[in-house]
Design a protein around this motif. Structure first.
Motif, PDB file in Angstrom:
ATOM      1  N   GLU A 206       0.871  -1.173   0.000  1.00 25.68           N
ATOM      2  CA  GLU A 206       0.000   0.000   0.000  1.00 25.68           C
ATOM      3  C   GLU A 206       0.904   1.218   0.000  1.00 25.68           C
ATOM      4  OE1 GLU A 206      -3.362   2.290   2.602  1.00 25.68           O
ATOM      5  OE2 GLU A 206      -3.308   0.101   2.713  1.00 25.68           O
ATOM      6  N   LEU A 207       0.623   2.126  -0.905  1.00 24.87           N
ATOM      7  CA  LEU A 207       1.494   3.260  -1.138  1.00 24.87           C
ATOM      8  C   LEU A 207       0.673   4.537  -1.109  1.00 24.87           C
ATOM      9  CD1 LEU A 207       4.420   3.999  -2.323  1.00 24.87           C
ATOM     10  CD2 LEU A 207       3.319   3.870  -4.541  1.00 24.87           C
ATOM     11  N   ILE A 208       1.187   5.573  -0.464  1.00 20.53           N
ATOM     12  CA  ILE A 208       0.557   6.889  -0.527  1.00 20.53           C
ATOM     13  C   ILE A 208       1.513   7.779  -1.318  1.00 20.53           C
ATOM     14  CG2 ILE A 208      -0.250   8.897   0.738  1.00 20.53           C
ATOM     15  CD1 ILE A 208      -0.930   7.013   3.043  1.00 20.53           C
ATOM     16  N   TYR A 209       1.025   8.240  -2.456  1.00 17.14           N
ATOM     17  CA  TYR A 209       1.835   9.027  -3.386  1.00 17.14           C
ATOM     18  C   TYR A 209       1.228  10.420  -3.514  1.00 17.14           C
ATOM     19  CZ  TYR A 209       3.171  10.783  -8.006  1.00 17.14           C
ATOM     20  OH  TYR A 209       3.574  11.567  -9.045  1.00 17.14           O
ATOM     21  N   ASN A 210       2.055  11.447  -3.397  1.00 17.13           N
ATOM     22  CA  ASN A 210       1.595  12.825  -3.523  1.00 17.13           C
ATOM     23  C   ASN A 210       2.169  13.432  -4.791  1.00 17.13           C
ATOM     24  OD1 ASN A 210       2.116  15.890  -3.033  1.00 17.13           O
ATOM     25  ND2 ASN A 210       0.441  15.311  -1.683  1.00 17.13           N
ATOM     26  N   ASP A 211       1.315  14.076  -5.581  1.00 15.58           N
ATOM     27  CA  ASP A 211       1.732  14.600  -6.884  1.00 15.58           C
ATOM     28  C   ASP A 211       1.960  16.106  -6.909  1.00 15.58           C
ATOM     29  OD1 ASP A 211      -0.853  15.529  -6.759  1.00 15.58           O
ATOM     30  OD2 ASP A 211      -1.566  14.444  -8.513  1.00 15.58           O
ATOM     31  N   LYS A 212       2.343  16.683  -5.780  1.00 11.38           N
ATOM     32  CA  LYS A 212       2.552  18.129  -5.703  1.00 11.38           C
ATOM     33  C   LYS A 212       3.741  18.547  -6.568  1.00 11.38           C
ATOM     34  CE  LYS A 212       2.961  21.844  -2.321  1.00 11.38           C
ATOM     35  NZ  LYS A 212       2.939  22.150  -0.893  1.00 11.38           N
ATOM     36  N   ILE A 213       3.595  19.687  -7.270  1.00 16.18           N
ATOM     37  CA  ILE A 213       4.698  20.182  -8.083  1.00 16.18           C
ATOM     38  C   ILE A 213       5.789  20.727  -7.178  1.00 16.18           C
ATOM     39  CG2 ILE A 213       3.255  20.723 -10.079  1.00 16.18           C
ATOM     40  CD1 ILE A 213       3.447  23.684  -9.293  1.00 16.18           C
ATOM     41  N   GLY A 214       6.984  20.788  -7.710  1.00 21.43           N
ATOM     42  CA  GLY A 214       8.113  21.292  -6.948  1.00 21.43           C
ATOM     43  C   GLY A 214       8.495  22.687  -7.393  1.00 21.43           C
ATOM     44  N   PRO A 215       9.590  23.206  -6.846  1.00 21.45           N
ATOM     45  CA  PRO A 215      10.068  24.518  -7.275  1.00 21.45           C
ATOM     46  C   PRO A 215      10.296  24.533  -8.789  1.00 21.45           C
ATOM     47  CG  PRO A 215      11.291  23.759  -5.369  1.00 21.45           C
ATOM     48  CD  PRO A 215      10.429  22.620  -5.812  1.00 21.45           C
ATOM     49  N   ARG A 216      10.111  25.678  -9.397  1.00 20.61           N
ATOM     50  CA  ARG A 216      10.233  25.867 -10.847  1.00 20.61           C
ATOM     51  C   ARG A 216       9.240  24.994 -11.610  1.00 20.61           C
ATOM     52  NH1 ARG A 216      16.521  25.351 -11.869  1.00 20.61           N
ATOM     53  NH2 ARG A 216      15.772  25.095 -13.987  1.00 20.61           N
ATOM     54  N   GLU A 217       8.106  24.705 -10.963  1.00 20.16           N
ATOM     55  CA  GLU A 217       7.002  23.945 -11.565  1.00 20.16           C
ATOM     56  C   GLU A 217       7.422  22.576 -12.107  1.00 20.16           C
ATOM     57  OE1 GLU A 217       4.296  26.128 -14.012  1.00 20.16           O
ATOM     58  OE2 GLU A 217       4.615  27.956 -12.864  1.00 20.16           O
ATOM     59  N   ARG A 218       8.350  21.933 -11.414  1.00 21.29           N
ATOM     60  CA  ARG A 218       8.760  20.583 -11.808  1.00 21.29           C
ATOM     61  C   ARG A 218       7.657  19.607 -11.408  1.00 21.29           C
ATOM     62  NH1 ARG A 218      13.316  18.815  -9.073  1.00 21.29           N
ATOM     63  NH2 ARG A 218      12.620  20.101  -7.367  1.00 21.29           N
ATOM     64  N   LYS A 219       7.159  18.872 -12.371  1.00 24.18           N
ATOM     65  CA  LYS A 219       6.049  17.952 -12.142  1.00 24.18           C
ATOM     66  C   LYS A 219       6.534  16.643 -11.517  1.00 24.18           C
ATOM     67  CE  LYS A 219       3.372  19.793 -15.961  1.00 24.18           C
ATOM     68  NZ  LYS A 219       4.317  20.765 -16.493  1.00 24.18           N
ATOM     69  N   ALA A 220       5.664  16.074 -10.693  1.00 27.62           N
ATOM     70  CA  ALA A 220       5.951  14.783 -10.070  1.00 27.62           C
ATOM     71  C   ALA A 220       5.610  13.661 -11.041  1.00 27.62           C
ATOM     72  CB  ALA A 220       5.124  14.627  -8.803  1.00 27.62           C
ATOM     73  N   TYR A 221       6.279  12.527 -10.870  1.00 25.45           N
ATOM     74  CA  TYR A 221       5.960  11.348 -11.679  1.00 25.45           C
ATOM     75  C   TYR A 221       6.042  10.099 -10.814  1.00 25.45           C
ATOM     76  CZ  TYR A 221      11.014  10.627 -11.875  1.00 25.45           C
ATOM     77  OH  TYR A 221      12.328  10.435 -11.535  1.00 25.45           O
TER      78      TYR A 221
END
Length: 159
Positions: free
Chosen positions: A14-29
């Motif tokens: 079971e995994l909890i994954y957060n897709d919040k963007i980082g500094p300089r709008e770097r997208k999560a994957y």
């Protein structure tokens, strides 16, 4: 980094994954890997790979994000992160599809699919490099080696 909590349940994870963007709008994957094949997480169930148990949205303007509760099938591993800070690549520092596949631990064909999903431009860069390498390999068969000397040879070269 991206918040990832992991807990083993009956062989599944079971995994909890957060897709919040980082500094300089770097997208999560999130890349899920099973039996040498990579799958991009797109927010939907993938049969035999991942089931979504829930999703919690956090409203925060530009920084809005979601916590995904996922159940990974037995044998599924994952790679998560954000785009590279300098290059924006998903798989930074590689110059070939084979190198990218080795870095992710899956097949070249599935790496192509995943990279094309997240960054079509990154896939084009790797395709261009592969084409140039093939072109050089074709030219090397007809190439001849010539030695050019500028100036007089040294005493050591004469002996």
């Amino acid at each position: 980094m991206i918040k990832v909590n992991e807990e083993k349940i009956n062989g599944s994870t079971e995994l909890i994954y957060n897709d919040k963007i980082g500094p300089r709008e770097r997208k999560a994957y999130l890349i899920l890997i099973k039996d040498g094949r990579a799958y991009p997480f797109t927010g939907v169930d993938i049969a035999g790979v991942v089931a979504i148990l829930g999703c919690e949205h956090h409203k925060d303007g530009k920084w809005s994000n979601r916590d995904w509760r996922l159940l990974l099938a037995p044998g599924v591993t994952y790679k998560s992160g954000r785009e590279d800070f300098n290059s924006g690549h998903i798989v930074p520092g590689v110059v070939s599809w084979a190198e990218a596949a080795t870095k992710l631990g899956c097949s070249v064909a599935s790496v192509r699919e995943v990279v094309r999903h997240y960054h079509p431009w990154e896939a084009e860069e790797l395709d261009d490099v592969e084409a140039k390498v093939a072109e050089v390999d074709d030219m090397s068969e007809a190439a001849e080696v010539r030695t050019l000397s500028f100036g007089s040879p040294s005493n050591r070269a004469i002996r």
